[in-house]
Design an enzyme around this catalytic site. Structure first.
Site, mmCIF file in Angstrom:
data_model
loop_
_atom_site.group_PDB
_atom_site.id
_atom_site.type_symbol
_atom_site.label_atom_id
_atom_site.label_comp_id
_atom_site.label_asym_id
_atom_site.label_seq_id
_atom_site.Cartn_x
_atom_site.Cartn_y
_atom_site.Cartn_z
ATOM 1 N N SER A 45 0.777 -1.244 0.000
ATOM 2 C CA SER A 45 0.000 0.000 0.000
ATOM 3 C C SER A 45 0.806 1.291 0.000
ATOM 4 C CB SER A 45 -0.967 0.017 1.191
ATOM 5 O OG SER A 45 -0.261 -0.133 2.404
ATOM 6 N N HIS A 85 -0.597 4.279 7.555
ATOM 7 C CA HIS A 85 0.217 4.831 6.469
ATOM 8 C C HIS A 85 0.792 6.195 6.822
ATOM 9 C CE1 HIS A 85 -2.624 2.012 4.499
ATOM 10 N NE2 HIS A 85 -1.512 1.634 3.904
ATOM 11 N N ASP A 104 -3.090 7.903 8.216
ATOM 12 C CA ASP A 104 -4.172 7.107 8.782
ATOM 13 C C ASP A 104 -3.539 6.095 9.736
ATOM 14 O OD1 ASP A 104 -3.204 4.976 7.228
ATOM 15 O OD2 ASP A 104 -4.734 5.197 5.682
#
Length: 363
Positions: free
Chosen positions: A48, A341, A338
Site C-alpha cells: 500500500s 500509512h 491514517d
C-alpha cells in the site's frame, strides 16, 4: 480541534486489521536529495505505501481514491495513494531527476511513454504470500511480476531491444512488501499460525523473496533495493488494540520484524554473491524508525502515536473519509496519515533514506 473519542467497537478494530499495511517509515528529516547518476527509471513492486492507484482499477474494498486522501497532492486530488499527498516512490523518482510522480501500471490515463521512466505494479494489501493477497482480493506478487514482463515487452516495442534492455539494467527496482503477511495474514487468520511457527513462516517468506529477486535478475534487473519491516507493533492501530497494556507498542510484533530483517540481510548478502552483476541493497530502517517514534520532535513532528485522520486510532480506507469530523488540520505534525500509512512529510523522509542508503552501498 475537537476532542477525540478514543472508543471504538471491537468489530471495527478487527475489520481494520485486515486492511492495508504500511511500508517502513524512515529516517532523517532532511530535504530529498538531488542526486546525479544513471538511474533512468524507477520500477516498483509491493503493497500500500508504494501503490499509487493500482487498486483503483481492481475489484476490492482496499481503495483510497476519495477525500481526504490526496488533499495535499497537486490540486487536492485523491489518486489512490494511501497518504495526504505524495508517497515515497514519488520523491525517490524526483531525487534521481526522473519525474515528480510514479504512475500506476493499471491507470489507463498513462501509457508506455510514461512507464518508460517509472512505473508501479504495487497493490495495497498484498504480500509475499499469495494467501495474503487473497484476504481482500488484491493483486498477488506473482501477478505484479506478470505485469512487469508485459511492461518489458511494451518497452522493447517502444524503444527497441538494446535501449530497453539498457534501461532495465540501469533502472532502480524497488520492492516494499512483507508487513501484510504478518499483520493481515499470520496474526489475523487462524490458518497460517496453526500450520507454522512464526520462525517457520518467516523462512517461507524469505524463500519467496529470494525467488522473486532471482527472477527479477533473470529478467534483466541489476539495481534492486528491498525494504525491511518497520516496528509494526507501533502502528497506531496496534497501539489502540493494545489498550490493556497502556496502548504501548506491541513488542511481540516488533521483535518479529527485527528477526525478519536480520534474516533478510543474510539473504541479501548471499544474493549479492550468487547473482552476477546484481547491486542489491536492503533498506533496514528499524532502529531509526524507533528513534523517530520515540523522539518525534527531533524530526519536526508533534505526534507519533496517533494518526491525522479521524480519531487517529482506527481509521483508514473508507473509515478515513471527508465526513469524519476529527481529522487534523495539519498533517505535517503527524508521522501517520491514517492508522497504518505515513503522511507526505514522512514519505519524504522515507525517500531521502532509501536514496542515500542505495548510493552509499554502491559508490
Amino acid at each position: 480541534m475537537q476532542q477525540r473519542d478514543q472508543s471504538q467497537p471491537q468489530q471495527t478494530q478487527l475489520f481494520m486489521k485486515t486492511m492495508f499495511w504500511f511500508l517502513p517509515i524512515v529516517l532523517l528529516l532532511l530535504p530529498v536529495l538531488e542526486v546525479h547518476g544513471k538511474v533512468p527509471a524507477l520500477i516498483v513492486f509491493g503493497d500500500s505505501t508504494v501503490d499509487p492507484g493500482n487498486n483503483n482499477h481492481i475489484s476490492t474494498i482496499l481503495k483510497s481514491d476519495f477525500e481526504p486522501y490526496g488533499r495535499d497532492f497537486a490540486g487536492g486530488k485523491p489518486t489512490g495513494r494511501f497518504s495526504n499527498g505524495r508517497i515515497a516512490t514519488d520523491f525517490i523518482a524526483e531525487a534521481f531527476g526522473i519525474k515528480s510522480t510514479v504512475p500506476a501500471y493499471l491507470d489507463p490515463t498513462y501509457d508506455i511513454k510514461d512507464f518508460a521512466t517509472g512505473v508501479s505494479f504495487a497493490s495495497a494489501g498484498t504480500g509475499f504470500d499469495n494467501a495474503t493477497s487473497d484476504v481482500l482480493s488484491v493483486i498477488p506478487l506473482w501477478k505484479e511480476l506478470e505485469y512487469y514482463a508485459e511492461f518489458q515487452d511494451k518497452l522493447r516495442g517502444y524503444l527497441g531491444n538494446d535501449k530497453a534492455n539498457e534501461i532495465l539494467r540501469e533502472a532502480l527496482h524497488l520492492i516494499s512488501i512483507g508487513t501484510n503477511d504478518f499483520l493481515e495474514n499470520y496474526y489475523m487468520l487462524p490458518g497460517k499460525s496453526s500450520q507454522y511457527t512464526v520462525v517457520e513462516y518467516q523462512n517461507i517468506l524469505l524463500g519467496i523473496a529470494r525467488n522473486f529477486i532471482t527472477e527479477l535478475h533473470r529478467r534483466g534487473a541489476q539495481k534492486i533495493t528491498i525494504t525491511g519491516l518497520p516496528p509494526m507493533g507501533c502502528l497506531p492501530l496496534e497501539r489502540a488494540t493494545n489498550i490493556f497494556f497502556g496502548s504501548n507498542c506491541n513488542e511481540e510484533y516488533n521483535n518479529v520484524a527485527k528477526d525478519f530483517n536480520e534474516k533478510l540481510s543474510g539473504a541479501v548478502t548471499d544474493l549479492n554473491k550468487d547473482l552476477p552483476g546484481i547491486q542489491l541493497v536492503l533498506s533496514s530502517p528499524y532502529e531509526m524508525v524507533m528513534e523517530m517514534i520515540d523522539n518525534p520532535t527531533s524530526f519536526g513532528f508533534k505526534n507519533a502515536a496517533m494518526a491525522c485522520c479521524g480519531t487517529g486510532l482506527f481509521e483508514m480506507g473508507y473509515m478515513c473519509n471527508k465526513r469524519n469530523p476529527f481529522t487534523c488540520s495539519d498533517a505535517r505534525e503527524y508521522i501517520f496519515w491514517d492508522s497504518f500509512h505515513p503522511t507526505e512529510k514522512a514519505n519524504r523522509i522515507v525517500a531521502d533514506y532509501v536514496v542515500k542508503h542505495f548510493l552509499a552501498a554502491f559508490k
